[in-house]
Design a protein around this motif. Structure first.
Motif, mmCIF file in Angstrom:
data_model
loop_
_atom_site.group_PDB
_atom_site.id
_atom_site.type_symbol
_atom_site.label_atom_id
_atom_site.label_comp_id
_atom_site.label_asym_id
_atom_site.label_seq_id
_atom_site.Cartn_x
_atom_site.Cartn_y
_atom_site.Cartn_z
ATOM 1 N N ARG A 52 -81.389 -13.874 22.483
ATOM 2 C CA ARG A 52 -82.359 -13.951 21.264
ATOM 3 C C ARG A 52 -83.331 -13.094 21.173
ATOM 4 N NH1 ARG A 52 -86.335 -17.941 18.556
ATOM 5 N NH2 ARG A 52 -85.906 -17.587 16.240
ATOM 6 N N LEU A 53 -83.524 -12.251 19.891
ATOM 7 C CA LEU A 53 -84.769 -11.537 19.777
ATOM 8 C C LEU A 53 -85.493 -12.460 18.520
ATOM 9 C CD1 LEU A 53 -86.515 -9.233 20.037
ATOM 10 C CD2 LEU A 53 -85.253 -8.137 18.047
ATOM 11 N N SER A 54 -86.663 -13.011 18.662
ATOM 12 C CA SER A 54 -87.241 -13.789 17.807
ATOM 13 C C SER A 54 -87.919 -13.181 16.660
ATOM 14 C CB SER A 54 -88.330 -14.751 18.349
ATOM 15 O OG SER A 54 -87.704 -15.307 19.453
ATOM 16 N N ILE A 55 -87.490 -13.285 15.395
ATOM 17 C CA ILE A 55 -87.977 -12.554 14.188
ATOM 18 C C ILE A 55 -88.238 -13.666 13.095
ATOM 19 C CG2 ILE A 55 -87.474 -10.811 12.285
ATOM 20 C CD1 ILE A 55 -87.845 -9.699 15.043
ATOM 21 N N ILE A 56 -87.300 -14.709 12.809
ATOM 22 C CA ILE A 56 -87.714 -15.737 11.995
ATOM 23 C C ILE A 56 -87.538 -16.886 12.718
ATOM 24 C CG2 ILE A 56 -86.621 -16.851 10.061
ATOM 25 C CD1 ILE A 56 -87.600 -14.010 9.282
ATOM 26 N N ASP A 57 -88.406 -18.005 12.489
ATOM 27 C CA ASP A 57 -88.441 -19.249 13.292
ATOM 28 C C ASP A 57 -88.690 -18.672 14.622
ATOM 29 O OD1 ASP A 57 -88.656 -21.636 14.208
ATOM 30 O OD2 ASP A 57 -86.871 -22.428 13.361
ATOM 31 N N ALA A 63 -84.638 -23.080 17.460
ATOM 32 C CA ALA A 63 -83.985 -22.130 16.703
ATOM 33 C C ALA A 63 -82.926 -21.433 17.836
ATOM 34 C CB ALA A 63 -84.719 -21.000 16.400
ATOM 35 N N ARG A 64 -82.811 -22.079 18.845
ATOM 36 C CA ARG A 64 -82.001 -21.622 19.930
ATOM 37 C C ARG A 64 -80.291 -21.500 19.687
ATOM 38 N NH1 ARG A 64 -79.328 -24.512 23.545
ATOM 39 N NH2 ARG A 64 -78.587 -23.742 25.471
ATOM 40 N N GLN A 65 -79.791 -20.519 19.847
ATOM 41 C CA GLN A 65 -78.182 -20.456 19.399
ATOM 42 C C GLN A 65 -77.419 -20.260 20.680
ATOM 43 O OE1 GLN A 65 -76.736 -17.848 16.260
ATOM 44 N NE2 GLN A 65 -78.690 -17.314 15.677
ATOM 45 N N THR A 90 -83.002 -23.575 -0.412
ATOM 46 C CA THR A 90 -83.400 -24.573 -1.264
ATOM 47 C C THR A 90 -82.329 -24.961 -2.092
ATOM 48 O OG1 THR A 90 -85.595 -23.467 -1.544
ATOM 49 C CG2 THR A 90 -84.921 -24.843 -3.315
ATOM 50 N N ASP A 91 -81.190 -24.228 -2.338
ATOM 51 C CA ASP A 91 -80.073 -24.746 -3.242
ATOM 52 C C ASP A 91 -79.311 -25.687 -2.185
ATOM 53 O OD1 ASP A 91 -78.047 -24.602 -5.290
ATOM 54 O OD2 ASP A 91 -77.108 -23.800 -3.761
ATOM 55 N N LEU A 92 -79.206 -25.333 -1.123
ATOM 56 C CA LEU A 92 -78.381 -26.311 -0.091
ATOM 57 C C LEU A 92 -78.849 -27.616 -0.089
ATOM 58 C CD1 LEU A 92 -77.298 -23.362 2.219
ATOM 59 C CD2 LEU A 92 -75.580 -25.007 0.682
ATOM 60 N N THR A 93 -80.283 -27.563 0.026
ATOM 61 C CA THR A 93 -80.882 -28.685 0.353
ATOM 62 C C THR A 93 -80.547 -29.677 -0.969
ATOM 63 O OG1 THR A 93 -82.634 -27.637 1.737
ATOM 64 C CG2 THR A 93 -83.283 -30.006 0.920
ATOM 65 N N SER A 94 -80.678 -29.084 -1.966
ATOM 66 C CA SER A 94 -80.558 -29.865 -3.324
ATOM 67 C C SER A 94 -79.177 -30.458 -3.341
ATOM 68 C CB SER A 94 -80.832 -28.903 -4.620
ATOM 69 O OG SER A 94 -79.860 -28.067 -4.963
ATOM 70 N N ARG A 95 -78.368 -29.807 -2.487
ATOM 71 C CA ARG A 95 -76.927 -30.385 -2.551
ATOM 72 C C ARG A 95 -76.577 -31.503 -1.258
ATOM 73 N NH1 ARG A 95 -73.092 -26.816 -5.503
ATOM 74 N NH2 ARG A 95 -74.279 -24.843 -6.310
ATOM 75 N N GLY A 96 -77.747 -31.627 -0.743
ATOM 76 C CA GLY A 96 -77.721 -32.725 0.394
ATOM 77 C C GLY A 96 -77.708 -32.301 1.860
ATOM 78 N N ALA A 97 -77.743 -30.883 1.838
ATOM 79 C CA ALA A 97 -77.946 -30.292 3.627
ATOM 80 C C ALA A 97 -79.085 -30.792 4.056
ATOM 81 C CB ALA A 97 -77.637 -28.854 3.118
ATOM 82 N N ARG A 98 -78.998 -30.851 5.558
ATOM 83 C CA ARG A 98 -80.187 -31.193 6.151
ATOM 84 C C ARG A 98 -80.267 -30.237 7.362
ATOM 85 N NH1 ARG A 98 -81.117 -33.308 2.322
ATOM 86 N NH2 ARG A 98 -81.686 -35.535 1.650
ATOM 87 N N PHE A 99 -81.461 -29.382 7.502
ATOM 88 C CA PHE A 99 -81.751 -28.500 8.365
ATOM 89 C C PHE A 99 -82.062 -28.803 9.403
ATOM 90 C CE2 PHE A 99 -80.715 -26.082 4.350
ATOM 91 C CZ PHE A 99 -79.934 -25.035 5.020
ATOM 92 N N ALA A 100 -81.810 -28.339 10.511
ATOM 93 C CA ALA A 100 -82.179 -28.657 11.935
ATOM 94 C C ALA A 100 -83.373 -27.613 12.329
ATOM 95 C CB ALA A 100 -81.564 -28.770 13.163
ATOM 96 N N THR A 101 -83.309 -26.406 11.720
ATOM 97 C CA THR A 101 -84.200 -25.414 12.120
ATOM 98 C C THR A 101 -84.583 -24.457 10.971
ATOM 99 O OG1 THR A 101 -82.665 -23.201 12.173
ATOM 100 C CG2 THR A 101 -82.706 -24.925 14.065
ATOM 101 N N LYS A 102 -85.815 -23.621 10.965
ATOM 102 C CA LYS A 102 -86.024 -22.915 9.762
ATOM 103 C C LYS A 102 -85.429 -21.605 9.941
ATOM 104 C CE LYS A 102 -90.660 -24.736 9.664
ATOM 105 N NZ LYS A 102 -92.269 -24.593 9.861
ATOM 106 N N SER A 103 -84.469 -21.216 10.873
ATOM 107 C CA SER A 103 -83.604 -19.965 11.260
ATOM 108 C C SER A 103 -82.931 -19.618 9.890
ATOM 109 C CB SER A 103 -82.825 -20.055 12.272
ATOM 110 O OG SER A 103 -81.961 -18.933 12.297
#
Length: 678
Positions: A52-57, A63-65, A90-103
């Motif tokens: 990983r090269l950390s750029i976002i999150d 954010a570990r893959q 934002t669109d996916l969250t409105s459809r019920g998605a729950r994100f574990a990271t900010k990646s």
């Protein structure tokens, strides 16, 4: 930006060695020094790893893959950047998605189950390569971005599929063979590659804009290689009739502004590359307009003034208030880092510009920057190379009167004289197979196709004999989609061919990702935004090239940002001075030749013919050899050095042992991964 790797065994009950995956991550540590991860899906015969090269999150634990989906059915490893991902989240969250990271990477795990692969890819914007295993389908999907900005390689055998961001990553698996194939070797010496291939036996690239899917089936795999996007130009009739030049100019201005804005977003500082060309100057001008603080601008300078663009770059930096950082390079620096550059590029390089880019990325990283926005892709969209002007003149201006034709001939003769033998062929080269497929042999391929006899002449005689019936032009032509060429304007055909050959095989490899990520530095080519590219294909050819102005529509769109000197200047191809016409560089090149092209080194590899190598070097050194031929021979000598270096590092070296040693050095062990995950 990162490095990915993985294994997908044919037998589901075959255990995947987690430490082997960690080794595969370690050998590409330069792509991702900020952390690593390994995930094995027990009982599925599949496992991925990630450097990983950390750029976002920037939160490493969060954010570990590789990532798993919440229901454990999907496994993802992603390299690259998805722009505009906040809107998608934002669109996916409105459809019920729950994100574990900010990646940005995590959006795939929510898009794919809801919309399927095709619609997921349609929504993605950016440069990327990712692997996705779907346990419900028991399928591995390998996906590469539309232009091939990010690399992705794979090897398939009876026992399994091994993939990685770099060839050395694939070779780190002990079951992957490490040897040249003869066709690939010839193409390395000629510079131009067959799309989708590598010079190594059994190792392939995922082609730009493609998905390669492997599904377990019986004793093997069902393999599907399909495109999801292409650089597609309209039928020639679309360009007939008057077109509003002002509309073209405004479309370019709006499209490029949006592309740059998106690429300035990061959780780390973002700088710009700055040469003396309209492309990077436009990027800097727009970036400066969008930022409150001075933009950091990095410039390469050469001690040979004929090839140095720093005066114009300095003018642009001053005009925008940029904080300019100039790295000046001489012959010893360029050839002193040639072998390291080849190790990272994993292919030969015809010009030491690749080394200059490698040294610049190192300089950028040392200056505290991980990300720069670059100008690559502009010439591809707006017909900036001299070869495009030549093809337009020869094949796209049939109604030109005698006086106008004479004027164009004069322009072609005056322009880019320094690059005859490299960017342009010294003499017309007509390839039967490419002419049949394209309608003419594109000028961008002619200098390299004209090297065929020279390249064959320096091959090991046994290898050359096995290639007696092989036709490089045919191999390239067969990979070009005729449906994207037939009925198109000649300039559009020329640009399409370049995008499938020189862009992916040269500009975006040893001129882009491989030398940038060699120093953990992410380059973002704003012009290769696919929304901008799709708009650019519809711009009339004579808005792209007008009289002496290549990239005319871009220059007009950016006129208010560019210094007058640059606005009025013709295209100057950015490359390093050839060694065959520069005494200091020649001496530095020959120091490498003494080591890698000696009779003993040539005999050990079995790739070249020692007597022919010696004769070619003598021809390059002779005062009786024409300048254009010297430029051509400079490229071939660089390629000969390159194949010998590739043999040393990827054939005679035990790559799996090298990867294992690197993992131990870094402490990247399966145990460390479990601890980090916990």
């Amino acid at each position: 930006m990162c490095g990915i790797a993985g294994i997908f065994y044919r037998e589901k009950n075959r255990p995947v060695n987690a430490q082997l995956l960690a080794n595969m991550a370690a050998i590409q540590h330069h792509r991702g020094p900020d952390g690593f991860g390994v995930e094995v899906m027990e009982g599925q015969g599949v496992g991925f790893s990630h450097a990983r090269l950390s750029i976002i999150d920037l939160n490493e634990n969060r954010a570990r893959q590789p990532f798993r989906s919440a229901d454990e059915s999907l496994l993802l490893a992603h390299n690259g950047e998805f722009y505009d991902y906040q809107r998608i989240r934002t669109d996916l969250t409105s459809r019920g998605a729950r994100f574990a990271t900010k990646s940005d990477s995590e959006i795939i795990l929510h898009l794919y189950p809801r919309f399927g692969m095709e619609e997921t890819l349609r929504r993605l914007r950016g440069e990327f390569a990712f692997a996705l295993y779907d346990a419900k389908e028991d399928a591995l999907h390998l996906v590469r971005d539309r232009f091939g900005i990010k690399p992705l390689y794979y090897h398939m055998s009876d026992t399994g599929v091994v993939f990685g961001s770099e060839i050395k990553v694939v070779m780190a698996h002990p079951e992957v063979p490490r040897r040249f194939n003869n066709e690939g070797l010839l193409h390395q010496l000629m510079q131009v590659m067959v799309p989708g291939t590598t010079p190594y036996e059994g190792i392939h690239q995922v082609k730009p804009g493609h998905i390669v899917t492997f599904r377990r089936q019986g004793l093997g795999y069902q393999v599907e290689d399909r495109p999801y996007w292409d650089f597609e130009f309209p039928e020639a009739d679309f360009h007939k009739g008057p077109k509003d030049e002002a509309e073209s100019i405004e479309a370019v201005r709006e499209g490029l502004t949006e592309a740059v804005r998106l690429r300035l977003e990061a959780d780390v500082p973002v700088g710009c590359y700055l040469s003396g060309g309209v492309d990077s100057c436009s990027i800097l001008g727009l970036s400066a307009a969008m930022r409150q603080d001075p933009v950091k601008a990095f410039t390469i300078g050469f001690t040979d003034k004929a090839y140095d663009e720093t005066p114009i770059a300095q003018e642009m930096a001053a005009a925008t208030g940029a904080d300019q950082d100039i790295l000046r390079l001489d012959a010893n620096q360029l050839y002193g880092h040639f072998e390291k550059t080849v190790w990272h590029a994993e292919r030969t390089i015809y010009n030491t510009l690749a080394v200059a880019k490698y040294l610049m990325s190192q300089h950028v990283r040392d200056a505290g920057y991980k990300v720069v926005v670059t100008g690559e892709g502009s010439d591809e969209l707006f017909a900036g190379y001299p070869s495009f002007r030549r093809d337009l003149f020869l094949h796209g201006l049939d109604d030109m009167d005698a006086g106008e034709r004479k004027r164009w001939e004069s322009m072609l003769g005056e322009s880019n004289a320094l690059f005859k033998g490299a960017m342009l062929a010294e003499e017309e080269h007509d390839d039967l197979y490419l002419t049949d497929r394209v309608g003419f042999t594109p000028s961008c391929l002619q200098p390299w196709l004209s090297c065929e006899d020279t390249a064959r002449g320096v091959l090991n005689q046994d290898r050359a004999a096995l290639l007696a019936d092989y036709k490089p032009g045919f191999a390239i032509a067969e990979k070009l989609d005729r449906t994207k060429l037939d009925g198109r304007h000649p300039l559009d055909r020329a640009q399409y061919v370049w995008s499938k050959t020189m862009l992916e095989g040269q500009i975006l490899t040893w001129g882009g990702d491989r030398v940038d990520m060699a120093n953990s530095m992410e380059a973002r080519p704003a012009f290769l935004d696919h929304h901008l590219a799709e708009m650019a294909t519809r711009i009339p050819p004579l808005h792209r090239i007008k009289d002496r102005k290549e990239k005319y529509v871009l220059k007009e769109a950016m006129k208010g940002l560019l210094p007058k000197t640059l606005y009025e200047r013709e295209k100057f191809a950015f490359m390093a001075p050839p060694a065959t016409i520069n005494k200091d560089k020649w001496n530095a090149m020959m120091a490498l030749a003494d080591e890698h092209l000696s009779e003993s080194a040539v005999a050990e590899s079995g790739l070249l013919d020692a007597a022919a190598v010696k004769g070619l070097i003598a021809e390059a050194q002779s005062d009786n050899t024409a300048r254009a031929r010297k430029v051509q021979l400079d490229a071939v000598i660089n390629h000969m050095l390159g194949v010998q270096m590739l043999y040393r590092h990827f054939v005679s070296t035990d790559v799996p042992a090298l990867a294992e040693a690197k993992a131990k050095e870094l402490g990247w062990t399966a145990e460390a991964n479990i601890k980090a995950a916990g």
